[in-house]
Every structure is written in C-alpha cells, then in structure tokens.
Motif scaffolding. Structure first.
Motif, short mmCIF file in Angstrom:
data_model
loop_
_atom_site.label_atom_id
_atom_site.label_comp_id
_atom_site.label_asym_id
_atom_site.label_seq_id
_atom_site.Cartn_x
_atom_site.Cartn_y
_atom_site.Cartn_z
N ASP A 80 8.14 6.11 7.38
CA ASP A 80 7.84 5.57 8.47
C ASP A 80 6.27 5.69 8.80
O ASP A 80 5.68 4.83 9.33
CB ASP A 80 8.60 6.06 9.74
CG ASP A 80 10.23 5.97 9.54
OD1 ASP A 80 10.53 4.85 9.82
OD2 ASP A 80 10.94 6.79 9.24
N ALA A 81 5.66 6.84 8.35
CA ALA A 81 4.06 6.93 8.38
C ALA A 81 3.75 7.96 7.27
O ALA A 81 4.36 8.67 6.83
CB ALA A 81 3.94 7.49 9.68
N VAL A 82 2.64 7.53 6.94
CA VAL A 82 2.11 8.31 5.81
C VAL A 82 0.51 8.65 6.54
O VAL A 82 -0.20 7.78 6.85
CB VAL A 82 1.60 7.70 4.60
CG1 VAL A 82 0.80 8.39 3.57
CG2 VAL A 82 3.06 7.46 3.86
N ILE A 83 0.27 9.96 6.41
CA ILE A 83 -1.07 10.41 6.97
C ILE A 83 -1.83 11.16 5.95
O ILE A 83 -1.35 11.95 5.24
CB ILE A 83 -0.90 11.42 8.24
CG1 ILE A 83 0.24 10.72 9.21
CG2 ILE A 83 -2.19 11.38 8.90
CD1 ILE A 83 0.04 9.69 9.84
N SER B 271 7.80 -0.17 13.03
CA SER B 271 8.58 0.65 14.24
C SER B 271 7.65 1.20 15.25
O SER B 271 7.86 1.37 16.33
CB SER B 271 9.44 1.66 13.62
OG SER B 271 8.89 2.78 13.17
N PHE B 272 6.39 1.18 14.72
CA PHE B 272 5.14 1.71 15.59
C PHE B 272 4.27 0.68 16.26
O PHE B 272 3.44 1.06 16.88
CB PHE B 272 4.24 2.63 14.82
CG PHE B 272 5.06 4.13 14.45
CD1 PHE B 272 4.65 5.24 15.33
CD2 PHE B 272 5.60 4.06 13.28
CE1 PHE B 272 5.40 6.56 15.09
CE2 PHE B 272 6.11 5.60 12.76
CZ PHE B 272 6.00 6.69 13.72
N ASN B 273 4.87 -0.73 15.79
CA ASN B 273 3.84 -1.64 16.51
C ASN B 273 3.86 -1.78 17.88
O ASN B 273 2.92 -2.36 18.40
CB ASN B 273 4.57 -2.97 15.99
CG ASN B 273 4.25 -3.25 14.54
OD1 ASN B 273 3.74 -2.48 13.82
ND2 ASN B 273 5.01 -4.25 13.96
N ASP B 274 4.81 -1.36 18.75
CA ASP B 274 4.68 -1.35 20.14
C ASP B 274 4.29 0.05 20.70
O ASP B 274 4.39 0.44 21.90
CB ASP B 274 5.81 -1.88 20.83
CG ASP B 274 6.36 -3.09 20.39
OD1 ASP B 274 5.32 -4.11 20.44
OD2 ASP B 274 7.37 -3.58 20.13
N GLY B 275 3.75 0.87 19.96
CA GLY B 275 3.53 2.36 20.41
C GLY B 275 2.27 2.35 21.27
O GLY B 275 1.54 1.40 21.37
N ILE B 276 1.83 3.51 21.77
CA ILE B 276 0.90 3.89 22.68
C ILE B 276 -0.10 4.81 21.82
O ILE B 276 0.26 6.02 21.44
CB ILE B 276 1.29 4.68 24.08
CG1 ILE B 276 2.46 3.98 24.87
CG2 ILE B 276 0.06 4.76 24.88
CD1 ILE B 276 1.73 2.53 25.19
N PRO B 277 -1.63 4.33 21.55
CA PRO B 277 -2.11 5.18 20.99
C PRO B 277 -2.97 6.36 21.77
O PRO B 277 -2.66 6.40 22.77
CB PRO B 277 -3.28 4.33 20.66
CG PRO B 277 -3.25 3.16 21.56
CD PRO B 277 -1.95 3.14 21.83
N ILE B 278 -3.30 7.45 20.81
CA ILE B 278 -3.63 8.65 21.78
C ILE B 278 -5.22 8.36 22.32
O ILE B 278 -5.58 9.19 22.87
CB ILE B 278 -3.83 9.95 20.78
CG1 ILE B 278 -4.68 9.72 19.70
CG2 ILE B 278 -2.32 10.17 20.72
CD1 ILE B 278 -4.79 11.04 18.89
N ILE C 47 8.17 11.36 8.61
CA ILE C 47 6.61 11.24 8.34
C ILE C 47 5.76 12.02 7.39
O ILE C 47 6.27 13.29 7.38
CB ILE C 47 6.17 11.82 9.91
CG1 ILE C 47 7.06 11.02 11.14
CG2 ILE C 47 4.70 11.52 10.15
CD1 ILE C 47 6.86 9.49 11.26
N ILE C 48 5.17 11.61 6.66
CA ILE C 48 4.49 12.38 5.50
C ILE C 48 3.21 12.66 5.80
O ILE C 48 2.28 11.71 5.98
CB ILE C 48 4.66 11.63 4.16
CG1 ILE C 48 6.12 11.31 4.02
CG2 ILE C 48 4.14 12.29 3.02
CD1 ILE C 48 7.09 12.39 3.94
N ASP C 49 2.83 13.73 5.63
CA ASP C 49 1.42 14.12 5.37
C ASP C 49 1.02 14.33 3.80
O ASP C 49 1.45 15.07 3.07
CB ASP C 49 0.92 15.95 5.99
CG ASP C 49 -0.33 16.15 5.76
OD1 ASP C 49 -1.17 15.32 4.84
OD2 ASP C 49 -0.47 17.47 6.04
N ALA C 50 0.16 13.15 3.30
CA ALA C 50 0.17 13.10 2.11
C ALA C 50 -1.24 13.61 1.45
O ALA C 50 -1.81 13.24 0.40
CB ALA C 50 0.19 11.60 1.56
N ALA D 270 1.72 9.49 15.61
CA ALA D 270 3.15 9.38 15.32
C ALA D 270 3.93 10.32 16.06
O ALA D 270 5.01 9.84 16.51
CB ALA D 270 3.19 10.00 13.84
N ALA D 271 3.60 11.58 16.61
CA ALA D 271 4.32 12.32 17.42
C ALA D 271 4.36 11.89 18.84
O ALA D 271 5.65 11.84 19.40
CB ALA D 271 3.80 13.70 17.20
#
Length: 381
Positions: free
Chosen positions: A205-208, A229-236, A185-188, A87-88
């Motif tokens: 936007d995100a749940v981890i 909104s993360f669909n075009d992101g770069i994974p780590i 961004i949620i840490d659940a 996410a970051a």
C-alpha cells in the motif's frame, strides 16, 4: 559488475563499510548539487516552470526504480517520519484493531503508529525475533504471518531489518494481509536501491524511503509511494504546490479545494528544492543504470568469504537464505569482547555501525572483497 569506487570520492586511508549509516556521494551527484547551489546567486535563472519540472522528473525516476506504473502515486518527502506520518494519519482504525510492527525496527516507523494507536484505542503488536539463531529469519517470518488476523488493520515494517539485514518475506506477508484487508506499509530505507523491489511483484500500500542511504542521495530528501487507496487522504501539511492549477502563479489567491493527482498531495512543501531534488534524481538514475539486482549480486560476491570466516570463528550471522547481502549484523558470543573489537576497527579506520547487540556491516558497489577480508582478519586474529 565491477567495483565503482572511482565514481566516488572515498579516501584510500579508510575502509568504509557503513552505507547503511550514510552513503558516500557520487561525484556526479556532487557536481549537480554545486551547479544548482550557484544558480541561486542569480534568481532570474530560475523561471516559474522550474518549480514543477524538477519534481516531476524525480517522481518519474523513483516510479521507474520501484516499478510503479503511475508516477503520480509518488511523493517527495523530507524524511521517513514524514512519509510514515502521512500513511498513519490516513489509516482507518477502529477501537480494538491491531497494528503489527517488528520488534526493534527503526523508531521513525514506530512513533507515528504508537500515537495513532493510542488515539484510536488500537493495539500495537510487536513481533520479536527468536533467540536461537538456527533458522532465525525463517521463524521470525513465520511469527509475523501467524500474527496477521481479522483484527489486523495494518502491518508496518521494513523489507530488510535495519540492524542485521534479516529479510522479510513481503510477498507472503502481502498475500496474508490481503486476506484480512490489512494495509502493508514498508519502510524501504535500508533496502531500496541495493535490493530488488517492485510494486508489480509486491503490491504494497505504501513504500517510504529516506534518500541518503541506499538511494545514494543527499540528506533531508526522500521518496514515498502511496497506492490509490490513499488518493482521498488528508496530508499532514497543506502546501500550495499540491493544489490543482498551482502552476498558474497569477491565480494563486483563487484558493483551490482540489489537490493535484493522487499522491501529489503528500509531497513536502518546497519539494522543488533546487539543489537536493536534482541531486536525488541523478543518484536514482545511476541506480537504475546499475540495477539493484546486480548490486545485490555484487555485494554477495564480495561478502561471502568474510561471512563464512566469521561464522567459523564463532560469530553469529543470519543465514544467507534469510538475509540481504548488502547489510549483515555480526552478533558476539561470550568469547568476543565488543570494546576490543571497536578499538581494533577504529585503529585500522574501518567504519561500521553498532546497532543494538549487532555490529552492522554494509557493503556497496564502492567496496572490494579486500575490504571485507581486512574486517574478517581483524575479528578472527
């Protein structure tokens, strides 16, 4: 709902009030793990399609648990830190932007934000809890809301504070964040599975989520949700299974530039994990059957008298209007001695956690009211 301790293998000699540390394992989850562990003795029993089918099943079950309409918005992760890092890495930050964090939240939801803030010359804003316990949760939430402004790029926080169970008003925070176009961004990890949450109600936007606590799954496997909104992101990391057409083993060296749909790009390598993935799937299926809202209601039923007794004895505990029922922190006053309490609880084999200045108590469906009664009796004698 009745106590479900018979579905676990907990010793009658202990009082386990420490699910926030690590959940005991369901017998049904253990059975699946053992069965799949033994399958590795004969690799011919694992056809190529098994690399993908178990992943899809887990993602579908997780999507159902959180009310996500599309399971391809979910990803399989090894840890919260991994999910937060994805996410970051994909948050758009400008110099001078702010990232809002809650003070003393779990470090896995801090370090990635600190690193990216330093890289982009952004600012970390920590929202502290009030020192006074009167309406503490209410004031803490108001402080978070007041901090969100035009400079806020992201708010990263939990639904429930990991040390004392303070509830954060995610619905109000989401509404305020949308006014300024900020990510939420949620840490659940300390809530999902035991406390109700739905993407439909709170479209974050995100749940981890780590899997080995309230999801009742094994260690080293968790789940994440990333919205479109993360669909075009770069994974780590770049794992072969996260690319299009990876199901065709005969053409893997025809390198593919496109990822699988949506959040699939963020799944960890070897997420087919033939032992852990089916285990977490079974655990989530059980939670869906029980329903987190019913688990929360049960936890409230068995903890209420204990909490009232402790408060009457002078201990400080967040008011139930601003606290989850499955997890609460007991803060001491000058009339209490932490070392004496630790010794007493150890002698009676009562398992809790000590986090910061709080004694963290976490109850679940395998506990009964008598477990909490024993705790309160020891602390108030």
């Amino acid at each position: 709902m009745k106590c479900q301790k018979h579905l676990f293998t907990l010793s009658e000699d202990i009082t386990y009030l420490n699910g926030a540390y690590m959940s005991p394992q369901l017998k049904s989850v253990s059975e699946i793990g053992i069965t799949n562990l033994l399958k590795k003795e004969d690799p011919s029993s694992t056809p190529p399609q098994d690399f993908f089918s178990s992943r899809v099943t887990l993602k579908k079950r997780f999507a159902q648990l959180i009310g996500a309409s599309d399971y391809t918005n979910t990803a399989i992760i090894p840890s919260v830190s991994y999910g937060i890092a994805n996410a970051a890495t994909n948050i758009k930050l400008q110099k001078g932007d702010e990232i809002i964090l809650v003070e003393e939240q779990f470090p896995s939801n801090y370090y990635s934000w600190k690193r990216i803030a330093d890289q982009k010359e952004a600012k970390i804003t920590l929202i502290k809890p009030p020192k006074n316990f009167r309406e503490r949760g209410k004031i803490w939430n108001e402080s978070i809301l007041a901090a969100i402004n035009s400079k806020t790029a992201c708010i990263a926080m939990a639904q429930v504070h990991w040390a004392d169970g303070t509830l954060f008003d995610l619905k109000a925070i989401r509404e305020k964040s949308l006014q300024f176009g900020a990510k939420l961004i949620i840490d659940a990890t300390q809530s999902l599975g035991a406390y109700p949450f739905s993407i439909q109600d709170i479209p974050v936007d995100a749940v981890i989520c780590g899997g080995y606590k309230w999801l009742l799954g094994p260690y080293s496997l968790g789940m994440a949700y990333y919205n479109d909104s993360f669909n075009d992101g770069i994974p780590i990391e770049e794992n072969w299974m996260n690319r299009m057409h990876s199901e065709d083993f005969s053409s893997l060296t025809r390198y593919e530039s496109n990822y699988q749909d949506k959040a699939s790009r963020y799944s960890v390598g070897e997420s087919s994990n033939f032992i852990l993935t089916p285990m977490l799937t079974r655990a989530i299926e059980q939670l869906i059957e029980w329903q987190p809202a019913q688990i929360q209601k049960y936890a409230a039923t068995i903890t209420t008298n204990c909490i009232e007794s402790l408060q009457e004895a002078g201990y400080l505990i967040e008011d139930d209007k601003y606290r989850a029922s499955h997890l609460f922190g007991i803060y001491l006053t000058e009339n209490h001695d932490m070392n004496t309490i630790k010794r007493k609880l150890a002698e009676h084999k009562i398992y809790v956690s000590y986090r910061g200045e709080a004694i963290r108590v976490s109850a679940h469906i395998y506990n009964e009211e008598k477990d909490l009664e024993l705790l309160s009796n020891l602390l108030t004698e």
